[in-house]
Design a protein around this motif. Structure first.
Motif, PDB file in Angstrom:
ATOM      1  N   GLU A   6      -9.814  73.614  -7.742  1.00  0.00           N
ATOM      2  CA  GLU A   6     -10.080  74.287  -6.462  1.00  0.00           C
ATOM      3  C   GLU A   6     -10.202  75.789  -6.670  1.00  0.00           C
ATOM      4  N   ARG A   7      -9.396  76.339  -7.563  1.00  0.00           N
ATOM      5  CA  ARG A   7      -9.494  77.772  -7.835  1.00  0.00           C
ATOM      6  C   ARG A   7     -10.829  78.109  -8.463  1.00  0.00           C
ATOM      7  N   LEU A   8     -11.366  77.216  -9.292  1.00  0.00           N
ATOM      8  CA  LEU A   8     -12.664  77.481  -9.900  1.00  0.00           C
ATOM      9  C   LEU A   8     -13.769  77.498  -8.860  1.00  0.00           C
ATOM     10  N   ASP A   9     -13.555  76.807  -7.755  1.00  0.00           N
ATOM     11  CA  ASP A   9     -14.542  76.808  -6.687  1.00  0.00           C
ATOM     12  C   ASP A   9     -14.436  78.065  -5.828  1.00  0.00           C
ATOM     13  N   LEU A  46     -12.373  82.513 -16.795  1.00  0.00           N
ATOM     14  CA  LEU A  46     -13.099  81.970 -15.646  1.00  0.00           C
ATOM     15  C   LEU A  46     -14.600  82.214 -15.788  1.00  0.00           C
ATOM     16  N   ALA A  47     -14.972  83.370 -16.341  1.00  0.00           N
ATOM     17  CA  ALA A  47     -16.390  83.706 -16.501  1.00  0.00           C
ATOM     18  C   ALA A  47     -17.092  82.762 -17.465  1.00  0.00           C
ATOM     19  N   LEU A  48     -16.348  82.092 -18.311  1.00  0.00           N
ATOM     20  CA  LEU A  48     -16.939  81.144 -19.253  1.00  0.00           C
ATOM     21  C   LEU A  48     -17.151  79.772 -18.634  1.00  0.00           C
ATOM     22  N   GLU A  49     -16.656  79.578 -17.424  1.00  0.00           N
ATOM     23  CA  GLU A  49     -16.844  78.309 -16.718  1.00  0.00           C
ATOM     24  C   GLU A  49     -18.210  78.290 -16.032  1.00  0.00           C
ATOM     25  N   ASP A  50     -18.761  77.089 -15.869  1.00  0.00           N
ATOM     26  CA  ASP A  50     -20.090  76.963 -15.270  1.00  0.00           C
ATOM     27  C   ASP A  50     -20.131  77.373 -13.804  1.00  0.00           C
ATOM     28  N   ASP A  51     -19.054  77.126 -13.065  1.00  0.00           N
ATOM     29  CA  ASP A  51     -19.080  77.410 -11.623  1.00  0.00           C
ATOM     30  C   ASP A  51     -18.428  78.744 -11.262  1.00  0.00           C
ATOM     31  N   PHE A  52     -18.475  79.687 -12.194  1.00  0.00           N
ATOM     32  CA  PHE A  52     -17.945  81.036 -11.974  1.00  0.00           C
ATOM     33  C   PHE A  52     -18.787  81.740 -10.914  1.00  0.00           C
ATOM     34  N   GLU A  53     -18.106  82.472 -10.028  1.00  0.00           N
ATOM     35  CA  GLU A  53     -18.821  83.176  -8.958  1.00  0.00           C
ATOM     36  C   GLU A  53     -18.080  84.441  -8.567  1.00  0.00           C
ATOM     37  N   VAL A  54     -18.828  85.504  -8.317  1.00  0.00           N
ATOM     38  CA  VAL A  54     -18.273  86.758  -7.803  1.00  0.00           C
ATOM     39  C   VAL A  54     -19.208  87.275  -6.715  1.00  0.00           C
ATOM     40  N   ASP A  55     -18.654  88.073  -5.821  1.00  0.00           N
ATOM     41  CA  ASP A  55     -19.504  88.781  -4.868  1.00  0.00           C
ATOM     42  C   ASP A  55     -20.235  89.882  -5.629  1.00  0.00           C
ATOM     43  N   GLU A  56     -21.503  90.042  -5.338  1.00  0.00           N
ATOM     44  CA  GLU A  56     -22.286  91.090  -5.970  1.00  0.00           C
ATOM     45  C   GLU A  56     -21.747  92.457  -5.539  1.00  0.00           C
ATOM     46  N   TYR A  57     -21.718  93.388  -6.482  1.00  0.00           N
ATOM     47  CA  TYR A  57     -21.246  94.740  -6.181  1.00  0.00           C
ATOM     48  C   TYR A  57     -22.141  95.371  -5.118  1.00  0.00           C
ATOM     49  N   ASP A  58     -21.511  95.953  -4.120  1.00  0.00           N
ATOM     50  CA  ASP A  58     -22.235  96.625  -3.042  1.00  0.00           C
ATOM     51  C   ASP A  58     -21.424  97.843  -2.620  1.00  0.00           C
ATOM     52  N   GLU A  59     -21.915  99.007  -2.985  1.00  0.00           N
ATOM     53  CA  GLU A  59     -21.213 100.258  -2.699  1.00  0.00           C
ATOM     54  C   GLU A  59     -20.960 100.444  -1.206  1.00  0.00           C
ATOM     55  N   VAL A  76     -19.746  93.652 -13.497  1.00  0.00           N
ATOM     56  CA  VAL A  76     -20.929  93.716 -14.361  1.00  0.00           C
ATOM     57  C   VAL A  76     -20.639  93.035 -15.696  1.00  0.00           C
ATOM     58  N   LYS A  77     -19.484  93.317 -16.271  1.00  0.00           N
ATOM     59  CA  LYS A  77     -19.132  92.735 -17.570  1.00  0.00           C
ATOM     60  C   LYS A  77     -18.896  91.228 -17.460  1.00  0.00           C
ATOM     61  N   LEU A  78     -18.224  90.793 -16.406  1.00  0.00           N
ATOM     62  CA  LEU A  78     -17.966  89.363 -16.239  1.00  0.00           C
ATOM     63  C   LEU A  78     -19.256  88.587 -15.976  1.00  0.00           C
ATOM     64  N   ILE A  79     -20.147  89.144 -15.181  1.00  0.00           N
ATOM     65  CA  ILE A  79     -21.428  88.486 -14.904  1.00  0.00           C
ATOM     66  C   ILE A  79     -22.240  88.379 -16.194  1.00  0.00           C
ATOM     67  N   ASP A  80     -22.241  89.440 -16.994  1.00  0.00           N
ATOM     68  CA  ASP A  80     -22.953  89.417 -18.269  1.00  0.00           C
ATOM     69  C   ASP A  80     -22.379  88.336 -19.184  1.00  0.00           C
ATOM     70  N   LEU A  81     -21.067  88.267 -19.279  1.00  0.00           N
ATOM     71  CA  LEU A  81     -20.420  87.235 -20.087  1.00  0.00           C
ATOM     72  C   LEU A  81     -20.758  85.844 -19.558  1.00  0.00           C
ATOM     73  N   HIS A  82     -20.724  85.676 -18.250  1.00  0.00           N
ATOM     74  CA  HIS A  82     -21.044  84.384 -17.655  1.00  0.00           C
ATOM     75  C   HIS A  82     -22.474  83.962 -18.003  1.00  0.00           C
ATOM     76  N   GLN A  83     -23.390  84.892 -17.956  1.00  0.00           N
ATOM     77  CA  GLN A  83     -24.782  84.580 -18.265  1.00  0.00           C
ATOM     78  C   GLN A  83     -24.975  84.244 -19.741  1.00  0.00           C
ATOM     79  N   LYS A  84     -24.102  84.756 -20.603  1.00  0.00           N
ATOM     80  CA  LYS A  84     -24.209  84.507 -22.045  1.00  0.00           C
ATOM     81  C   LYS A  84     -23.240  83.426 -22.521  1.00  0.00           C
ATOM     82  N   ARG A  85     -22.591  82.720 -21.604  1.00  0.00           N
ATOM     83  CA  ARG A  85     -21.538  81.772 -21.971  1.00  0.00           C
ATOM     84  C   ARG A  85     -22.011  80.669 -22.901  1.00  0.00           C
ATOM     85  N   ASN A  86     -23.217  80.156 -22.694  1.00  0.00           N
ATOM     86  CA  ASN A  86     -23.715  79.085 -23.560  1.00  0.00           C
ATOM     87  C   ASN A  86     -23.960  79.593 -24.976  1.00  0.00           C
ATOM     88  N   GLN A  87     -24.505  80.777 -25.077  1.00  0.00           N
ATOM     89  CA  GLN A  87     -24.705  81.392 -26.389  1.00  0.00           C
ATOM     90  C   GLN A  87     -23.350  81.592 -27.078  1.00  0.00           C
TER      91      GLN A  87
END
Length: 105
Positions: A6-9, A46-59, A76-87
């Motif tokens: 549930e936390r991953l969701d 958490l960023a290495l999980e497939d269902d990782f989610e964050v709110d987009e940064y909005d100043e 920014v760093k977590l999103i980048d890691l999430h996108q590269k998780r399979n690699q």
């Protein structure tokens, strides 16, 4: 208390009431200015999980300047890691496979 699944969701980082929040190990949210090294390690996991989610940064949504800096940097760093998780997983598996093959022979 929510289960691990549930936390991953739930979003790892979110913006609400003009402040940035992170998901605690207990499934609650706390302000990003309270993030420490252990929290960062958990968020990386958490960023290495497939269902990782964050709110987009909005100043505009984050009024607190400290929260803006912290949230932007971490998200920014977590999103980048999430996108590269399979690699990252593939490289890790390859590394362990090579070691396994050495000891297997």
């Amino acid at each position: 208390m929510p289960t691990w699944r549930e936390r991953l969701d739930m979003k790892a980082l979110k913006i609400e009431n003009h402040q940035g929040y992170f998901l605690t190990a207990e499934g609650e949210y706390d302000t990003v200015d309270k993030i420490d090294r252990m929290v960062l390690l958990r968020l990386v996991g958490l960023a290495l999980e497939d269902d990782f989610e964050v709110d987009e940064y909005d100043e505009e949504k984050l009024k607190n300047q400290a929260h803006q800096i912290i949230y932007k940097s971490i998200s920014v760093k977590l999103i980048d890691l999430h996108q590269k998780r399979n690699q990252f997983r593939d490289e890790s598996e390859r590394l362990y496979l090579e070691e396994y093959e050495k000891y297997k022979a």
